[in-house]
Every structure is written in C-alpha cells, then in structure tokens.
Write an enzyme that holds these catalytic residues in place. Structure first.
Site, PDB file in Angstrom:
ATOM      1  N   CYS A   1      -0.033   0.347   9.752  1.00  0.00           N
ATOM      2  CA  CYS A   1      -0.200   1.718   9.240  1.00  0.00           C
ATOM      3  C   CYS A   1      -1.623   1.991   8.763  1.00  0.00           C
ATOM      4  O   CYS A   1      -2.220   3.001   9.126  1.00  0.00           O
ATOM      5  CB  CYS A   1       0.786   1.982   8.111  1.00  0.00           C
ATOM      6  SG  CYS A   1       2.510   1.932   8.636  1.00  0.00           S
ATOM      7  N   HIS A   2      -2.157   1.092   7.936  1.00  0.00           N
ATOM      8  CA  HIS A   2      -3.494   1.329   7.380  1.00  0.00           C
ATOM      9  C   HIS A   2      -4.392   0.099   7.437  1.00  0.00           C
ATOM     10  O   HIS A   2      -5.440   0.073   6.798  1.00  0.00           O
ATOM     11  CB  HIS A   2      -3.383   1.850   5.945  1.00  0.00           C
ATOM     12  CG  HIS A   2      -2.628   3.133   5.867  1.00  0.00           C
ATOM     13  ND1 HIS A   2      -1.313   3.191   5.500  1.00  0.00           N
ATOM     14  CD2 HIS A   2      -3.001   4.406   6.153  1.00  0.00           C
ATOM     15  CE1 HIS A   2      -0.898   4.449   5.559  1.00  0.00           C
ATOM     16  NE2 HIS A   2      -1.893   5.203   5.953  1.00  0.00           N
ATOM     17  N   GLY A   3      -3.945  -0.949   8.128  1.00  0.00           N
ATOM     18  CA  GLY A   3      -4.815  -2.096   8.390  1.00  0.00           C
ATOM     19  C   GLY A   3      -4.899  -3.144   7.301  1.00  0.00           C
ATOM     20  O   GLY A   3      -5.930  -3.811   7.195  1.00  0.00           O
TER      21      GLY A   3
ATOM     22  N   HIS B   1       0.837  -1.199   0.000  1.00  0.00           N
ATOM     23  CA  HIS B   1       0.000   0.000   0.000  1.00  0.00           C
ATOM     24  C   HIS B   1       0.874   1.252   0.000  1.00  0.00           C
ATOM     25  O   HIS B   1       0.965   1.943  -0.995  1.00  0.00           O
ATOM     26  CB  HIS B   1      -0.945  -0.026   1.213  1.00  0.00           C
ATOM     27  CG  HIS B   1      -1.827   1.177   1.306  1.00  0.00           C
ATOM     28  ND1 HIS B   1      -1.945   1.908   2.455  1.00  0.00           N
ATOM     29  CD2 HIS B   1      -2.613   1.784   0.396  1.00  0.00           C
ATOM     30  CE1 HIS B   1      -2.783   2.917   2.244  1.00  0.00           C
ATOM     31  NE2 HIS B   1      -3.202   2.859   1.003  1.00  0.00           N
ATOM     32  N   LEU B   2       1.567   1.510   1.116  1.00  0.00           N
ATOM     33  CA  LEU B   2       2.414   2.703   1.186  1.00  0.00           C
ATOM     34  C   LEU B   2       3.811   2.410   1.710  1.00  0.00           C
ATOM     35  O   LEU B   2       4.527   3.322   2.116  1.00  0.00           O
ATOM     36  CB  LEU B   2       1.739   3.786   2.049  1.00  0.00           C
ATOM     37  CG  LEU B   2       0.498   4.420   1.436  1.00  0.00           C
ATOM     38  CD1 LEU B   2      -0.136   5.409   2.413  1.00  0.00           C
ATOM     39  CD2 LEU B   2       0.808   5.122   0.132  1.00  0.00           C
TER      40      LEU B   2
END
Length: 194
Positions: free
Chosen positions: A158-160, A134-135
C-alpha cells in the site's frame, strides 16, 4: 398531657404521621432502586461479549507442518495472523541488527521469547498480526512467491513499508513493528493465540 396516637406534638406532627411519612419515603426510595436496577441490568448485560465474539477471542493453530523458512497465514479476531518458522540464517540476520538504530527498538528475543508463557526453546517461531501499522493493509511475504521486501521479512504494497525477518519496521511510513499478540504453546506443535 399524654400523647396518644393522632394527637399533635409541639412541632405540629402526629406520632402516627411521622411513621407514615417514614414508611412512604422508604417505600419510594426502594421502588426507585428496584426500577434503576431493572433498567441498568439489561443495559450492562448487553455490553458483555456475545458467544461468537468469545469464540474468536482465542484460536489454536497446529504448526507441525510449517518447515523452517516457511510462514502461514491464519485468522485471529477477524484479522490476518502470520506464523513464521525462522531459519538459523534469518535468526542470525535479525540478531545482527543494532536494535538502537530501529524506529521501534525490539530484539528478536523480545518478540519471540517470554519466560512467563514458556516460550524458551521456541525462538524460531515468530507470530505477528498481519496488519501493517501504518494504515492497516495486509503485508506480503507470508505466502510462497510473495514479495518479502528489502529486508527479507514482509512488504506492505500500500505505502511501501519494509519489515525484516523479525517483523520489525525498517523502511517506509509504518511507525511500529508488526504487533505480536499474546500466545502460548499448549504442546510442541500447537500454539494458542489470545
């Protein structure tokens, strides 16, 4: 009328003058070529990889101490690398998943076996980059006591994003599975990545 050196031809050029002009043109083009090569060679050679980069282009890891169900973190090209020894239960759970239902459809076999690099018989070894697609965060689940997410693989805090035991994306914003780098087994207990 005979033409001697230095006498004018009907075009107004001397025979000697034509030879001088040709020589000057050839000399100028040659000098320009040597100058261009002298300028481009250092520019091109500085673009090649330095010794420290080439040293990191591959790495060998001894996997003899990794027990079934355990994973380790290593470093490959300055990024985290996860090496997991899957248990029969984890392999079974990964193989039960309907591949067509996945966001990035790959079977466990696609991610662990490569006939060109002699990985048959090593289906229990899952080697992936430890970077969320993702990132770029580092997912948890490789070390003892870390959260493995809803599917028993890896969890990116970070974002699940949740990854399963085959490091395939199952839930969350990550668009792709964790990346499997090129690797090969040099012996039964040593794997060369890169």
């Amino acid at each position: 009328m005979s033409q001697e050196a230095g006498t004018a031809t009907p075009e107004g050029h001397t025979a000697e003058g034509v030879r001088r002009r040709d020589f000057i043109n050839i000399a100028a083009v040659s000098a320009a070529g040597v100058g261009a090569a002298g300028t481009l060679l250092p520019l091109i050679s500085q673009m090649s990889a330095s010794a420290d980069v080439l040293a990191e282009s591959s790495t060998e890891v001894d996997i003899s101490a990794i027990q079934p169900g355990q994973a380790i973190k290593a470093v490959f090209r300055k990024q985290p690398l996860f090496i997991r020894n899957l248990t029969p239960a984890e392999i079974e759970a990964a193989n039960k998943v309907d591949v067509s239902s996945l966001r990035d459809p790959q079977s466990l076999k696609d991610r662990t076996v490569d006939s060109e690099k002699n990985k048959k018989g090593k289906e229990n070894w899952l080697i992936t980059m430890g970077v969320c697609t993702h990132l770029g965060c580092v997912p948890q689940g490789a070390s003892e006591g870390e959260v493995k997410g809803e599917f028993g693989g890896y969890f990116c805090p970070c974002h699940g994003s949740h990854y399963d035991t085959a490091a395939r994306i199952r839930k969350g914003p990550a668009p792709k599975n964790l990346v499997v780098p090129d690797y090969e087994f040099t012996t039964d207990t040593v794997v060369k990545i890169g």
